[in-house]
Design a protein around this motif. Structure first.
Motif, mmCIF file in Angstrom:
data_model
loop_
_atom_site.group_PDB
_atom_site.id
_atom_site.type_symbol
_atom_site.label_atom_id
_atom_site.label_comp_id
_atom_site.label_asym_id
_atom_site.label_seq_id
_atom_site.Cartn_x
_atom_site.Cartn_y
_atom_site.Cartn_z
ATOM 1 N N THR A 288 38.704 46.304 43.953
ATOM 2 C CA THR A 288 38.822 45.837 42.569
ATOM 3 C C THR A 288 39.596 44.526 42.510
ATOM 4 O OG1 THR A 288 38.764 48.111 41.709
ATOM 5 C CG2 THR A 288 39.685 46.415 40.262
ATOM 6 N N TYR A 289 40.688 44.449 43.278
ATOM 7 C CA TYR A 289 41.494 43.238 43.266
ATOM 8 C C TYR A 289 40.747 42.065 43.894
ATOM 9 C CZ TYR A 289 45.285 39.949 43.760
ATOM 10 O OH TYR A 289 46.053 38.807 43.672
ATOM 11 N N PHE A 290 40.042 42.317 44.978
ATOM 12 C CA PHE A 290 39.322 41.237 45.656
ATOM 13 C C PHE A 290 38.229 40.661 44.755
ATOM 14 C CE2 PHE A 290 36.139 39.644 48.791
ATOM 15 C CZ PHE A 290 36.916 38.613 49.297
ATOM 16 N N ALA A 291 37.506 41.543 44.052
ATOM 17 C CA ALA A 291 36.476 41.069 43.126
ATOM 18 C C ALA A 291 37.098 40.230 42.023
ATOM 19 C CB ALA A 291 35.732 42.263 42.523
ATOM 20 N N LEU A 292 38.258 40.645 41.548
ATOM 21 C CA LEU A 292 38.970 39.910 40.502
ATOM 22 C C LEU A 292 39.431 38.549 41.016
ATOM 23 C CD1 LEU A 292 39.996 40.391 37.568
ATOM 24 C CD2 LEU A 292 42.140 41.184 38.575
ATOM 25 N N PHE A 293 39.973 38.533 42.238
ATOM 26 C CA PHE A 293 40.460 37.284 42.832
ATOM 27 C C PHE A 293 39.316 36.291 43.009
ATOM 28 C CE2 PHE A 293 42.370 34.367 45.779
ATOM 29 C CZ PHE A 293 43.730 34.436 45.530
ATOM 30 N N CYS A 294 38.161 36.788 43.421
ATOM 31 C CA CYS A 294 37.008 35.911 43.650
ATOM 32 C C CYS A 294 36.394 35.409 42.342
ATOM 33 C CB CYS A 294 35.948 36.643 44.469
ATOM 34 S SG CYS A 294 36.403 36.857 46.203
ATOM 35 N N ALA A 295 36.804 35.994 41.209
ATOM 36 C CA ALA A 295 36.301 35.553 39.906
ATOM 37 C C ALA A 295 37.104 34.379 39.357
ATOM 38 C CB ALA A 295 36.333 36.704 38.907
ATOM 39 N N THR A 296 38.212 34.020 40.016
ATOM 40 C CA THR A 296 39.022 32.880 39.576
ATOM 41 C C THR A 296 38.413 31.578 40.092
ATOM 42 O OG1 THR A 296 40.482 32.767 41.521
ATOM 43 C CG2 THR A 296 41.067 34.352 39.803
ATOM 44 N N TRP A 297 38.907 30.467 39.539
ATOM 45 C CA TRP A 297 38.520 29.144 40.011
ATOM 46 C C TRP A 297 39.755 28.450 40.570
ATOM 47 C CZ3 TRP A 297 33.548 27.650 40.442
ATOM 48 C CH2 TRP A 297 32.592 28.414 39.745
ATOM 49 N N ASP A 298 40.422 29.128 41.475
ATOM 50 C CA ASP A 298 41.654 28.629 42.092
ATOM 51 C C ASP A 298 42.742 28.327 41.056
ATOM 52 O OD1 ASP A 298 40.650 28.919 44.591
ATOM 53 O OD2 ASP A 298 40.221 26.805 44.935
ATOM 54 N N ASN A 299 42.716 29.070 39.948
ATOM 55 C CA ASN A 299 43.721 28.864 38.908
ATOM 56 C C ASN A 299 44.407 30.166 38.497
ATOM 57 O OD1 ASN A 299 41.627 30.106 37.559
ATOM 58 N ND2 ASN A 299 41.136 28.370 36.236
ATOM 59 N N GLY A 300 44.088 31.249 39.197
ATOM 60 C CA GLY A 300 44.710 32.534 38.902
ATOM 61 C C GLY A 300 44.316 33.125 37.565
ATOM 62 N N PHE A 301 43.245 32.617 36.945
ATOM 63 C CA PHE A 301 42.868 33.013 35.582
ATOM 64 C C PHE A 301 41.430 33.515 35.550
ATOM 65 C CE2 PHE A 301 41.134 31.740 31.359
ATOM 66 C CZ PHE A 301 41.915 32.565 30.560
ATOM 67 N N VAL A 302 41.215 34.608 34.781
ATOM 68 C CA VAL A 302 39.865 35.166 34.656
ATOM 69 C C VAL A 302 39.607 35.543 33.199
ATOM 70 C CG1 VAL A 302 38.232 36.935 35.426
ATOM 71 C CG2 VAL A 302 40.046 36.176 36.964
ATOM 72 N N ARG A 303 38.465 35.116 32.680
ATOM 73 C CA ARG A 303 38.004 35.583 31.371
ATOM 74 C C ARG A 303 37.216 36.870 31.623
ATOM 75 N NH1 ARG A 303 37.896 31.426 27.290
ATOM 76 N NH2 ARG A 303 38.486 29.388 28.156
ATOM 77 N N LEU A 304 37.875 37.982 31.470
ATOM 78 C CA LEU A 304 37.269 39.260 31.843
ATOM 79 C C LEU A 304 36.010 39.558 31.036
ATOM 80 C CD1 LEU A 304 40.537 41.380 32.113
ATOM 81 C CD2 LEU A 304 39.211 40.413 33.992
ATOM 82 N N GLY A 305 36.002 39.160 29.766
ATOM 83 C CA GLY A 305 34.854 39.434 28.908
ATOM 84 C C GLY A 305 33.597 38.713 29.361
ATOM 85 N N ARG A 306 33.775 37.586 30.049
ATOM 86 C CA ARG A 306 32.626 36.816 30.524
ATOM 87 C C ARG A 306 32.203 37.232 31.936
ATOM 88 N NH1 ARG A 306 33.722 30.530 28.600
ATOM 89 N NH2 ARG A 306 34.003 30.969 26.376
ATOM 90 N N SER A 307 33.034 38.015 32.587
ATOM 91 C CA SER A 307 32.722 38.455 33.951
ATOM 92 C C SER A 307 32.217 39.890 33.906
ATOM 93 C CB SER A 307 33.971 38.338 34.838
ATOM 94 O OG SER A 307 34.446 37.019 34.862
ATOM 95 N N THR A 308 31.028 40.064 33.333
ATOM 96 C CA THR A 308 30.493 41.407 33.098
ATOM 97 C C THR A 308 30.147 42.147 34.389
ATOM 98 O OG1 THR A 308 28.284 40.429 32.823
ATOM 99 C CG2 THR A 308 29.594 40.794 30.835
ATOM 100 N N ASP A 309 30.052 41.415 35.496
ATOM 101 C CA ASP A 309 29.699 42.067 36.756
ATOM 102 C C ASP A 309 30.917 42.552 37.520
ATOM 103 O OD1 ASP A 309 30.622 39.515 37.269
ATOM 104 O OD2 ASP A 309 29.405 39.276 39.083
ATOM 105 N N LEU A 310 32.130 42.341 37.001
ATOM 106 C CA LEU A 310 33.337 42.739 37.723
ATOM 107 C C LEU A 310 33.381 44.229 38.034
ATOM 108 C CD1 LEU A 310 36.237 40.553 36.282
ATOM 109 C CD2 LEU A 310 35.506 40.727 38.661
#
Length: 215
Positions: free
Chosen positions: A63-85
């Protein structure tokens, strides 16, 4: 920036690679040529192992790795837009989303992610602080709590062997965030020990003034 030692090792590795693997430079995935990547610390495999140890029976590493890979090297993720998480984390269906949210709450309880609502989405935005430092702080907290009870829950699952391997790997790859933080922690401990060992200053009793002295 790579150190001179790191550059030398990398050069030798490339020479050895090309000796045994034909056309390796043309067949590998190269971040200098290909887009769509996240910069991942080389300690990540051990971080993922530690995460699974912290949450016995409810592994957090994937779960953490998928979340980390969803960032753009900024430590930030828009969870609502990452529906495949949830799916990338190993969860499917309505129950899967609830399972993913449960894992996210666990990650938050350990400090690996900070979650904020966005509109009507409870899981809207996420920030990922430096995982190396979060893990190191959890390790220090476990040692300070001895044999428990542990806060946060699950801290007792973190293994000495995993943390030893984590620190060794951090040193090997030149992870200065870890080595600096570890040195700072050790310096604070030494200072605390020195303060504790210092003999207490005797309290001098003031002589009582007699009536004659007052006159």
């Amino acid at each position: 920036m790579a150190t001179l030692k790191g550059k030398a090792v990398r050069s030798k590795d490339i020479e050895l690679r090309d000796t045994y693997f034909e056309d390796a430079a043309d067949r590998l995935w190269d971040r200098a040529k290909h887009h769509g990547f996240a910069t991942v610390p080389k300690t990540m495999p051990l971080l993922m192992r530690a995460l699974d140890e912290l949450s016995k029976g409810k592994p957090l590493g994937q779960t953490y790795f998928a979340l980390f890979c969803a960032t753009w090297d900024n430590g930030f993720v828009r969870l609502g837009r990452s529906t495949d998480l949830p799916y990338a984390s190993g969860f499917t269906g309505a129950r899967g989303i609830r399972g993913w949210q449960e894992r996210m709450k666990l990650l938050e309880s350990f400090g690996f992610v900070e979650i904020k609502a966005s509109g009507d989405q409870k899981f809207g935005l996420a920030f990922l602080p430096n995982p190396n430092i979060v893990l190191l702080n959890l390790w220090e907290k476990k040692k300070a709590q001895g044999k428990g009870p542990y806060d946060p829950l699950g801290l007792g699952g973190l293994q000495d062997s995993t943390m030893s391997a984590f620190l060794e790997r951090a040193i090997d790859v030149g992870a200065n965030d870890v080595t600096r933080a570890h040195a700072k922690i050790n310096a604070a401990k030494r200072k605390a020990d020195e303060t504790q060992d210092m003999p207490a200053k005797p309290i001098k009793a003031r002589p009582r003034r007699t009536k004659a002295a007052k006159e």
